[in-house]
Design a protein around this motif. Structure first.
Motif, PDB file in Angstrom:
ATOM      1  N   LEU A  57     -14.093   4.020  -3.843  1.00 24.88           N
ATOM      2  CA  LEU A  57     -13.186   3.869  -4.981  1.00 24.88           C
ATOM      3  C   LEU A  57     -13.090   5.174  -5.767  1.00 24.88           C
ATOM      4  O   LEU A  57     -14.101   5.730  -6.182  1.00 24.88           O
ATOM      5  CB  LEU A  57     -13.698   2.752  -5.896  1.00 24.88           C
ATOM      6  CG  LEU A  57     -12.848   2.459  -7.128  1.00 24.88           C
ATOM      7  CD1 LEU A  57     -11.511   1.855  -6.725  1.00 24.88           C
ATOM      8  CD2 LEU A  57     -13.571   1.532  -8.088  1.00 24.88           C
ATOM      9  N   HIS A  58     -11.858   5.642  -5.958  1.00 27.97           N
ATOM     10  CA  HIS A  58     -11.673   6.871  -6.724  1.00 27.97           C
ATOM     11  C   HIS A  58     -10.925   6.647  -8.026  1.00 27.97           C
ATOM     12  O   HIS A  58     -11.097   7.399  -8.973  1.00 27.97           O
ATOM     13  CB  HIS A  58     -10.927   7.913  -5.886  1.00 27.97           C
ATOM     14  CG  HIS A  58     -11.721   8.361  -4.710  1.00 27.97           C
ATOM     15  ND1 HIS A  58     -12.928   9.009  -4.818  1.00 27.97           N
ATOM     16  CD2 HIS A  58     -11.505   8.213  -3.383  1.00 27.97           C
ATOM     17  CE1 HIS A  58     -13.411   9.266  -3.619  1.00 27.97           C
ATOM     18  NE2 HIS A  58     -12.563   8.784  -2.732  1.00 27.97           N
ATOM     19  N   ALA A  59     -10.083   5.632  -8.073  1.00 26.92           N
ATOM     20  CA  ALA A  59      -9.330   5.416  -9.302  1.00 26.92           C
ATOM     21  C   ALA A  59      -8.859   3.969  -9.384  1.00 26.92           C
ATOM     22  O   ALA A  59      -8.699   3.298  -8.361  1.00 26.92           O
ATOM     23  CB  ALA A  59      -8.122   6.350  -9.354  1.00 26.92           C
TER      24      ALA A  59
ATOM     25  N   TYR B 171       0.828  -1.192   0.000  1.00 27.06           N
ATOM     26  CA  TYR B 171       0.000   0.000   0.000  1.00 27.06           C
ATOM     27  C   TYR B 171       0.872   1.256   0.000  1.00 27.06           C
ATOM     28  O   TYR B 171       2.021   1.215   0.434  1.00 27.06           O
ATOM     29  CB  TYR B 171      -0.827   0.120   1.296  1.00 27.06           C
ATOM     30  CG  TYR B 171      -1.753  -0.983   1.616  1.00 27.06           C
ATOM     31  CD1 TYR B 171      -2.577  -1.547   0.652  1.00 27.06           C
ATOM     32  CD2 TYR B 171      -1.859  -1.434   2.934  1.00 27.06           C
ATOM     33  CE1 TYR B 171      -3.457  -2.549   0.989  1.00 27.06           C
ATOM     34  CE2 TYR B 171      -2.750  -2.441   3.269  1.00 27.06           C
ATOM     35  CZ  TYR B 171      -3.544  -3.005   2.302  1.00 27.06           C
ATOM     36  OH  TYR B 171      -4.419  -3.983   2.636  1.00 27.06           O
ATOM     37  N   VAL B 172       0.282   2.353  -0.395  1.00 29.65           N
ATOM     38  CA  VAL B 172       0.835   3.666  -0.088  1.00 29.65           C
ATOM     39  C   VAL B 172      -0.275   4.469   0.576  1.00 29.65           C
ATOM     40  O   VAL B 172      -1.337   4.677  -0.014  1.00 29.65           O
ATOM     41  CB  VAL B 172       1.321   4.411  -1.351  1.00 29.65           C
ATOM     42  CG1 VAL B 172       1.973   5.736  -0.957  1.00 29.65           C
ATOM     43  CG2 VAL B 172       2.298   3.562  -2.147  1.00 29.65           C
ATOM     44  N   GLN B 173      -0.038   4.880   1.814  1.00 31.71           N
ATOM     45  CA  GLN B 173      -1.008   5.721   2.514  1.00 31.71           C
ATOM     46  C   GLN B 173      -0.730   7.184   2.159  1.00 31.71           C
ATOM     47  O   GLN B 173       0.395   7.658   2.301  1.00 31.71           O
ATOM     48  CB  GLN B 173      -0.887   5.538   4.030  1.00 31.71           C
ATOM     49  CG  GLN B 173      -1.515   4.259   4.523  1.00 31.71           C
ATOM     50  CD  GLN B 173      -1.159   3.998   5.974  1.00 31.71           C
ATOM     51  OE1 GLN B 173      -0.398   3.093   6.252  1.00 31.71           O
ATOM     52  NE2 GLN B 173      -1.701   4.791   6.887  1.00 31.71           N
ATOM     53  N   LEU B 174      -1.766   7.872   1.703  1.00 32.88           N
ATOM     54  CA  LEU B 174      -1.614   9.235   1.212  1.00 32.88           C
ATOM     55  C   LEU B 174      -2.326  10.208   2.147  1.00 32.88           C
ATOM     56  O   LEU B 174      -3.252   9.824   2.849  1.00 32.88           O
ATOM     57  CB  LEU B 174      -2.246   9.340  -0.185  1.00 32.88           C
ATOM     58  CG  LEU B 174      -1.806   8.290  -1.208  1.00 32.88           C
ATOM     59  CD1 LEU B 174      -2.763   8.258  -2.373  1.00 32.88           C
ATOM     60  CD2 LEU B 174      -0.405   8.587  -1.684  1.00 32.88           C
ATOM     61  N   PRO B 175      -1.895  11.475   2.135  1.00 32.79           N
ATOM     62  CA  PRO B 175      -2.627  12.472   2.903  1.00 32.79           C
ATOM     63  C   PRO B 175      -3.929  12.805   2.182  1.00 32.79           C
ATOM     64  O   PRO B 175      -3.903  13.361   1.090  1.00 32.79           O
ATOM     65  CB  PRO B 175      -1.682  13.679   2.927  1.00 32.79           C
ATOM     66  CG  PRO B 175      -0.801  13.502   1.739  1.00 32.79           C
ATOM     67  CD  PRO B 175      -0.750  12.040   1.416  1.00 32.79           C
TER      68      PRO B 175
ATOM     69  N   MET C  23      -5.308  -3.165 -11.933  1.00 29.37           N
ATOM     70  CA  MET C  23      -6.135  -3.171 -10.718  1.00 29.37           C
ATOM     71  C   MET C  23      -5.429  -2.477  -9.561  1.00 29.37           C
ATOM     72  O   MET C  23      -5.731  -2.760  -8.393  1.00 29.37           O
ATOM     73  CB  MET C  23      -6.555  -4.589 -10.303  1.00 29.37           C
ATOM     74  CG  MET C  23      -7.598  -5.143 -11.225  1.00 29.37           C
ATOM     75  SD  MET C  23      -9.070  -5.583 -10.337  1.00 29.37           S
ATOM     76  CE  MET C  23      -9.689  -6.868 -11.390  1.00 29.37           C
ATOM     77  N   ASN C  24      -4.476  -1.605  -9.881  1.00 24.09           N
ATOM     78  CA  ASN C  24      -4.039  -0.652  -8.865  1.00 24.09           C
ATOM     79  C   ASN C  24      -5.268   0.189  -8.518  1.00 24.09           C
ATOM     80  O   ASN C  24      -6.023   0.567  -9.420  1.00 24.09           O
ATOM     81  CB  ASN C  24      -2.945   0.268  -9.400  1.00 24.09           C
ATOM     82  CG  ASN C  24      -1.668  -0.475  -9.718  1.00 24.09           C
ATOM     83  OD1 ASN C  24      -1.274  -1.395  -9.000  1.00 24.09           O
ATOM     84  ND2 ASN C  24      -1.010  -0.100 -10.802  1.00 24.09           N
TER      85      ASN C  24
ATOM     86  N   MET D  79      -6.645   7.784   3.049  1.00 24.12           N
ATOM     87  CA  MET D  79      -6.536   7.677   1.587  1.00 24.12           C
ATOM     88  C   MET D  79      -5.461   6.662   1.308  1.00 24.12           C
ATOM     89  O   MET D  79      -4.390   6.712   1.913  1.00 24.12           O
ATOM     90  CB  MET D  79      -6.159   9.050   1.010  1.00 24.12           C
ATOM     91  CG  MET D  79      -6.102   9.124  -0.479  1.00 24.12           C
ATOM     92  SD  MET D  79      -7.685   8.960  -1.314  1.00 24.12           S
ATOM     93  CE  MET D  79      -8.487  10.502  -0.874  1.00 24.12           C
ATOM     94  N   LEU D  80      -5.750   5.724   0.416  1.00 23.47           N
ATOM     95  CA  LEU D  80      -4.850   4.599   0.249  1.00 23.47           C
ATOM     96  C   LEU D  80      -4.692   4.229  -1.220  1.00 23.47           C
ATOM     97  O   LEU D  80      -5.680   4.110  -1.944  1.00 23.47           O
ATOM     98  CB  LEU D  80      -5.409   3.397   1.023  1.00 23.47           C
ATOM     99  CG  LEU D  80      -4.508   2.179   1.154  1.00 23.47           C
ATOM    100  CD1 LEU D  80      -3.328   2.495   2.057  1.00 23.47           C
ATOM    101  CD2 LEU D  80      -5.284   0.998   1.708  1.00 23.47           C
ATOM    102  N   PHE D  81      -3.428   4.063  -1.632  1.00 23.74           N
ATOM    103  CA  PHE D  81      -3.137   3.452  -2.931  1.00 23.74           C
ATOM    104  C   PHE D  81      -2.882   1.971  -2.682  1.00 23.74           C
ATOM    105  O   PHE D  81      -2.120   1.621  -1.780  1.00 23.74           O
ATOM    106  CB  PHE D  81      -1.901   4.116  -3.557  1.00 23.74           C
ATOM    107  CG  PHE D  81      -1.302   3.310  -4.674  1.00 23.74           C
ATOM    108  CD1 PHE D  81      -1.760   3.478  -5.968  1.00 23.74           C
ATOM    109  CD2 PHE D  81      -0.300   2.385  -4.423  1.00 23.74           C
ATOM    110  CE1 PHE D  81      -1.214   2.719  -7.006  1.00 23.74           C
ATOM    111  CE2 PHE D  81       0.240   1.620  -5.448  1.00 23.74           C
ATOM    112  CZ  PHE D  81      -0.220   1.794  -6.747  1.00 23.74           C
ATOM    113  N   VAL D  82      -3.528   1.092  -3.444  1.00 26.10           N
ATOM    114  CA  VAL D  82      -3.349  -0.353  -3.307  1.00 26.10           C
ATOM    115  C   VAL D  82      -2.713  -0.886  -4.576  1.00 26.10           C
ATOM    116  O   VAL D  82      -3.220  -0.654  -5.676  1.00 26.10           O
ATOM    117  CB  VAL D  82      -4.712  -1.061  -3.090  1.00 26.10           C
ATOM    118  CG1 VAL D  82      -4.516  -2.548  -2.876  1.00 26.10           C
ATOM    119  CG2 VAL D  82      -5.462  -0.440  -1.925  1.00 26.10           C
ATOM    120  N   ARG D  83      -1.605  -1.591  -4.441  1.00 23.19           N
ATOM    121  CA  ARG D  83      -0.949  -2.150  -5.627  1.00 23.19           C
ATOM    122  C   ARG D  83      -1.761  -3.324  -6.176  1.00 23.19           C
ATOM    123  O   ARG D  83      -2.196  -4.204  -5.436  1.00 23.19           O
ATOM    124  CB  ARG D  83       0.465  -2.590  -5.278  1.00 23.19           C
ATOM    125  CG  ARG D  83       1.287  -2.903  -6.512  1.00 23.19           C
ATOM    126  CD  ARG D  83       2.714  -3.220  -6.191  1.00 23.19           C
ATOM    127  NE  ARG D  83       3.316  -3.951  -7.282  1.00 23.19           N
ATOM    128  CZ  ARG D  83       3.939  -3.380  -8.315  1.00 23.19           C
ATOM    129  NH1 ARG D  83       4.032  -2.068  -8.387  1.00 23.19           N
ATOM    130  NH2 ARG D  83       4.450  -4.114  -9.272  1.00 23.19           N
TER     131      ARG D  83
END
Lengths: 87, 70, 98
Positions: C37-39, A60-64, C44-45, C81-85
């Motif tokens: 879900l925003h993007a 994961y990358v946790q973002l602001p 499937m990132n 807010m989270l980016f998931v690989r």
């Protein structure tokens, strides 16, 4: 998103916080001013100030959240989906 | 670091391996000139040599970093 | 085929129609997420906000007995807010429409 404070969680359960410097096509990440979250357990990186993280090991990358334009993301995603469908 | 490529393979000169364990201090093994394959790399960090030299490795006890899963 | 029509013709359309809605995501490593879900992209990132992660940790008790006791610990945490690989994603489920 560059120059924001982010937390990268790796697939080995390590979490590293730092200032996001850059991201490349493989989603490799360069972080400045890094700190390992559980430093007592993982003193391996005490002397490391900035680093390159291989994209493939990122979970994961946790973002602001307040710095993310969600509307922009959704529009860009719809546009991208449309482009993919046209191929 | 003597060189690298697109796949994040790297060539290291004067490289050392540090083995962490809970039972004894950090063991340091001199390796010399090595090519490390990109697949096996998690992270590459720039070392602050002043801080690094101030650390007495023989006093450090730490679990090895868990392996990458999946 | 009119690609801009809202009908579902391919799997990704299902995800596209879930944009800005709360989705359920199952991940490798006995993890699951619920978030808005925003993007997403072809890998499937994902980018999700207001995320709750649930991690299932199964402890097998040391005393080995037939039908050994298994306790499942559930760890939860929330992220803004989270980016998931994408390589960890097993499934993305659209919001339940009631």
């Amino acid at each position: 998103m560059v120059h924001q404070q982010v937390t990268v969680e790796l697939k080995n359960d390590l979490s590293i916080t730092g200032v996001l410097k850059s991201v490349d096509q493989f989603l490799n990440i360069r972080l400045d001013n890094i700190k390992v979250l559980d430093e007592a357990r993982h003193p391996h990186m005490m002397a490391v100030k900035n680093c390159f993280i291989r994209g493939s090991v990122v979970r994961y990358v946790q973002l602001p959240g307040d710095h993310v334009d969600t509307q922009l993301l959704e529009d860009a995603t719809r546009r991208e989906a449309l482009n993919q469908a046209k191929r | 670091m003597a060189g690298f490529d697109q796949k994040s393979n790297v060539v290291l000169s004067e490289s050392k391996e540090r083995v962490y364990s809970m039972d004894e201090g950090v063991e340091e093994i001199p390796l010399g000139l090595y090519l490390v394959k990109g697949d096996m790399i998690v992270l590459i960090g720039e070392i602050d040599e002043a801080v690094d030299q101030a650390v007495d490795l023989s006093t450090i006890r730490a679990e090895p970093i868990p392996p990458i899963r999946y | 085929m009119d690609a801009s029509s809202t009908g579902i013709q391919e799997p990704f359309d299902l995800i596209r129609l879930s944009l800005s809605e709360r989705v359920f995501v199952k991940l490798r490593g006995d993890r699951q997420l619920s978030g808005v879900l925003h993007a997403y992209d072809g890998h499937m990132n994902l980018i999700l906000s207001d995320v709750e992660e649930t991690i299932m940790i199964v402890d097998v008790d040391e005393e080995v007995q037939p039908g050994a006791q298994r306790t499942v610990n559930v760890a939860k945490r929330k992220m803004d807010m989270l980016f998931v690989r994408g390589d960890g994603v097993i499934l993305v489920s659209p919001p339940s429409r009631t």
